[in-house]
Write an enzyme that holds these catalytic residues in place. Structure first.
Site, PDB file in Angstrom:
ATOM      1  N   LYS A  70       0.843  -1.209   0.000  1.00  0.00           N
ATOM      2  CA  LYS A  70       0.000   0.000   0.000  1.00  0.00           C
ATOM      3  C   LYS A  70       0.871   1.250   0.000  1.00  0.00           C
ATOM      4  O   LYS A  70       0.690   2.153  -0.790  1.00  0.00           O
ATOM      5  CB  LYS A  70      -0.910  -0.041   1.226  1.00  0.00           C
TER       6      LYS A  70
ATOM      7  N   GLU B 273      10.555  -4.809   4.429  1.00  0.00           N
ATOM      8  CA  GLU B 273      10.624  -6.214   4.008  1.00  0.00           C
ATOM      9  C   GLU B 273      10.269  -6.367   2.534  1.00  0.00           C
ATOM     10  O   GLU B 273      10.944  -7.058   1.764  1.00  0.00           O
ATOM     11  CB  GLU B 273       9.637  -7.075   4.830  1.00  0.00           C
TER      12      GLU B 273
ATOM     13  N   GLY C 170      -4.921  -2.187   5.309  1.00  0.00           N
ATOM     14  CA  GLY C 170      -4.147  -3.319   4.794  1.00  0.00           C
ATOM     15  C   GLY C 170      -4.828  -4.658   5.036  1.00  0.00           C
ATOM     16  O   GLY C 170      -4.986  -5.474   4.116  1.00  0.00           O
ATOM     17  N   ARG C 171      -5.266  -4.890   6.276  1.00  0.00           N
ATOM     18  CA  ARG C 171      -5.851  -6.204   6.600  1.00  0.00           C
ATOM     19  C   ARG C 171      -7.268  -6.359   6.070  1.00  0.00           C
ATOM     20  O   ARG C 171      -7.893  -7.389   6.260  1.00  0.00           O
ATOM     21  CB  ARG C 171      -5.791  -6.444   8.102  1.00  0.00           C
TER      22      ARG C 171
ATOM     23  N   GLU D 222      -4.812  -7.429  15.107  1.00  0.00           N
ATOM     24  CA  GLU D 222      -4.299  -6.102  14.781  1.00  0.00           C
ATOM     25  C   GLU D 222      -5.432  -5.074  14.914  1.00  0.00           C
ATOM     26  O   GLU D 222      -5.192  -3.915  15.237  1.00  0.00           O
ATOM     27  CB  GLU D 222      -3.714  -6.078  13.363  1.00  0.00           C
TER      28      GLU D 222
ATOM     29  N   HIS E 195      -5.475 -34.125  17.189  1.00  0.00           N
ATOM     30  CA  HIS E 195      -4.400 -35.014  17.656  1.00  0.00           C
ATOM     31  C   HIS E 195      -3.292 -34.236  18.335  1.00  0.00           C
ATOM     32  O   HIS E 195      -2.204 -34.759  18.535  1.00  0.00           O
ATOM     33  CB  HIS E 195      -3.869 -35.837  16.480  1.00  0.00           C
TER      34      HIS E 195
ATOM     35  N   LYS F 191       9.422  -1.347  14.575  1.00  0.00           N
ATOM     36  CA  LYS F 191       9.969  -0.967  13.257  1.00  0.00           C
ATOM     37  C   LYS F 191      11.074   0.067  13.431  1.00  0.00           C
ATOM     38  O   LYS F 191      12.133  -0.027  12.814  1.00  0.00           O
ATOM     39  CB  LYS F 191       8.861  -0.344  12.399  1.00  0.00           C
TER      40      LYS F 191
HETATM   41  C1  G6Q Z   1      -2.554  -3.984   8.026  1.00  0.00           C
HETATM   42  C2  G6Q Z   1      -1.329  -3.368   8.447  1.00  0.00           C
HETATM   43  C3  G6Q Z   1      -0.064  -4.032   7.977  1.00  0.00           C
HETATM   44  C4  G6Q Z   1       0.303  -3.705   6.518  1.00  0.00           C
HETATM   45  C5  G6Q Z   1       1.753  -4.147   6.276  1.00  0.00           C
HETATM   46  C6  G6Q Z   1       2.179  -3.920   4.854  1.00  0.00           C
HETATM   47  O1  G6Q Z   1      -3.660  -3.578   8.294  1.00  0.00           O
HETATM   48  O2  G6Q Z   1      -1.364  -2.025   8.130  1.00  0.00           O
HETATM   49  O3  G6Q Z   1      -0.095  -5.424   8.124  1.00  0.00           O
HETATM   50  O4  G6Q Z   1      -0.574  -4.327   5.649  1.00  0.00           O
HETATM   51  O5  G6Q Z   1       2.606  -3.478   7.144  1.00  0.00           O
HETATM   52  O6  G6Q Z   1       2.083  -2.584   4.511  1.00  0.00           O
HETATM   53  P1  G6Q Z   1       2.243  -2.116   3.023  1.00  0.00           P
HETATM   54  O7  G6Q Z   1       1.109  -2.689   2.243  1.00  0.00           O
HETATM   55  O8  G6Q Z   1       2.203  -0.624   3.055  1.00  0.00           O
HETATM   56  O9  G6Q Z   1       3.552  -2.644   2.526  1.00  0.00           O
END
Ligand code: G6Q
Length: 545
Positions: free
Chosen positions: A203, A209, A269-270, A355, A386, A506
């Site tokens: 996003k 990463e 994001g989620r 989250e 199990h 972070k």
């Molecule tokens: C989700 C969070 C988080 C995010 C990641 C990736 O709700 O905001 O999990 O999706 O940190 O972020 P980017 O899509 O910006 O790389």
């Protein structure tokens, strides 16, 4: 503070009800099992095995009223900026709104924008799937590697696994998220770069990463294909697309803006697996199935918005979760899909729920004096039976369970599906009703074993049953949990749509990475534990120069 008198009434109600066993509740009401249920968008929820009675439900609904749940739902659907700490609207529901529906952000209709992106995604997916989109050396794309993390990864992985039955089997799909280089190396080990497409999902397009892995992917591609005397931009143009809200950074990375699929800051994001972040899902299952997935989401959205709260699946599930967490003291929820394709669903829900609702202050910033989001975890049935089910049956923690099952198998194999579902029904029955000491004694065995073989029962669970695992059903299921998480956040009066808790780590990682990379002998100014660990790591690490 939870000021509502409704909260106190529920606490008073919980005391005597705690002492009533589910056996009693079922005996008192022979119709309970067919009565305490709700149904929407192809999902049937049996909540009769929750430790509630009609009065509990009435009181929970009164609490929801006092919290203004109906108005908060309306505010979300209206596009109000309900994510107050980030000052954003929360409109994942617009991602699955049918064309022609009107949802506005700052006076501008967003549904048309959503469909414009969906159409571009569909055109792209058709070209890749049909082999018309080729790599730099003219070969069709056979492998897709989606690079992203958190909300830009868990949804796509879960959806790919869940809908694998519907996927184009000639193509392979891989997901790289971890900054651990092993993730990238193992995912690409057997792939031919000439036939591989990377989707960089971020996003913000600033996530450490994802950008690190994206650079590794670019180098991997250029090593194999880039010996052309060019700067590699033609290779990148054929093998890289991006999904982002940040066009400037995408272009800076070297991906043509033509090859970028956008979304918007009102998508968390989620909550983004049904936006362009789902491009890998669309490539796997095709545009038509992707639209069916969106239709399932939308059907649940409309149910959530319009159904009365006492027949409203997400509202009921959310309120029952609050009941278990705050009035029965359950600190976790086990999600147990009896569908192997849903093996990543618990991990997906972990982010969605934890989250969103792992918060310690109210929307106004006051500390809460009640428990908020429980820990979500789980494994597909029957595997968990199990291993950890022992603790759920006989341990000292109360672990409410969500069982998820389907009536029709996608892969009929003799009677295996019947066996699978028999296990689901047996587990929820055993958890609720247990096996009394008398029943154990009636069986011939040494008396000393009786306590060990007794099952107290009274362990609460939901059972969600659907006809078949289809794209539509998956959409409805995910929307159900999204909205149930929202309902819980409303009751707890927290902002379910921010995630400030991930920021501190972070920032510290950035500082520590600079210290590790430093040439000399940096002066470490952490605590003595962290200083010692970093110094030891620096001494022992293998040189990567
Ligand atoms: C989700 C969070 C988080 C995010 C990641 C990736 O709700 O905001 O999990 O999706 O940190 O972020 P980017 O899509 O910006 O790389």
């Amino acid at each position: 503070m939870m000021p509502q008198p409704q909260w106190r009434t529920l606490q008073q109600h919980a005391g005597p009800l705690q002492r009533r066993h589910l056996r009693e509740l079922f005996a008192a009401d022979p119709a309970r099992g067919s009565r305490l249920q709700a149904e929407a968008a192809g999902l049937y929820l049996d909540f009769s095995k929750q430790r509630v009675n009609d009065e509990t439900l009435r009181l929970l609904l009164a609490l929801a009223d006092a919290r203004g749940l109906a108005e908060r739902i309306a505010a979300m659907f209206r596009g109000d900026r309900i994510n107050t700490t980030e000052d954003r609207a929360v409109l994942h529901i617009a991602l699955r709104a049918p064309a022609g529906m009107h949802i506005a952000v700052d006076g501008k209709d967003v549904v048309a924008d959503v469909h414009a992106v969906l159409d571009r995604m569909a055109a792209f997916a058709d070209r890749v799937r049909s082999g018309k989109w080729t790599g730099y050396s003219g070969q069709p794309i056979c492998n897709v590697v989606s690079i992203g993390i958190g909300g830009s990864d868990l949804g796509p992985v879960m959806a790919y696994e869940a809908l694998q039955h519907y996927s184009q089997r000639e193509m392979t799909f891989h997901f790289v998220s971890n900054v651990d280089g092993s993730d990238f190396v193992e995912a690409t080990r057997n792939l031919d770069p000439a036939e591989t497409l990377f989707i960089i999902c971020s996003k913000t397009f600033t996530t450490q990463e994802t950008l690190t892995n994206a650079r590794a992917a670019r180098a991997w591609c250029l090593r194999a294909l880039g010996d052309t005397g060019t700067d590699g931009s033609e290779v990148v143009a054929r093998h890289f697309v991006a999904v982002s809200t940040n066009a400037a950074e995408v272009v800076k990375f070297g991906i043509d803006a033509e090859n970028m699929f956008g979304f918007w800051d009102w998508v968390g994001g989620r909550y983004s697996m049904d936006s362009a972040i789902g491009l890998s899902t669309m490539l796997a299952i095709g545009p038509e199935h992707f639209r069916a997935l969106l239709a399932g989401f939308h059907a649940m959205d409309m149910h959530f918005r319009n159904a009365p709260l006492d027949r409203n699946l997400p509202a009921l599930m959310g309120l029952l979760a609050v009941w278990n967490a705050n009035f029965l003291g359950a600190a976790t929820v086990a999600v147990l899909p009896y569908a192997h394709y849903l093996k990543r669903f618990p991990a997906y829900l972990q982010q969605l729920a934890m989250e969103s609702n792992g918060k310690h202050v109210t929307r106004e910033g006051s500390p809460v004096d009640y428990a908020t989001g429980p820990v979500y975890w789980g494994e597909p049935g029957t595997n968990g039976q199990h291993s950890f089910y022992q603790l759920i049956h006989q341990g000292t923690q109360l672990v409410p369970c969500d069982f998820i099952g389907f009536c029709q198998p996608l892969n009929p194999l003799d009677d295996q599906h019947d066996l699978l579902m028999a296990n689901l029904f047996a587990q929820s029955e055993a958890l609720a009703f247990g096996k009394s000491a008398d029943a154990v004694k009636a069986e011939v065995m040494p008396a000393a074993l009786v306590p060990h073989r007794t099952f107290e029962g009274n362990r609460p669970s939901n059972t969600l049953l659907a006809e078949r695992l289809t794209p539509y059903t998956l959409g409805a299921l995910v929307a159900l949990y999204e909205h149930s998480v929202f309902v819980q956040g409303v009751i707890w009066d927290i902002d379910s749509f921010d995630q400030w808790g991930v920021e501190l780590g972070k920032a510290l990682a950035r500082r520590t990475a600079a210290e590790i990379a430093s040439e000399g002998d940096p002066e470490l100014a952490h605590d003595s534990s962290t200083n010692t660990l970093i110094a030891r790591y620096r001494r022992l690490r293998q040189s990567i120069a």
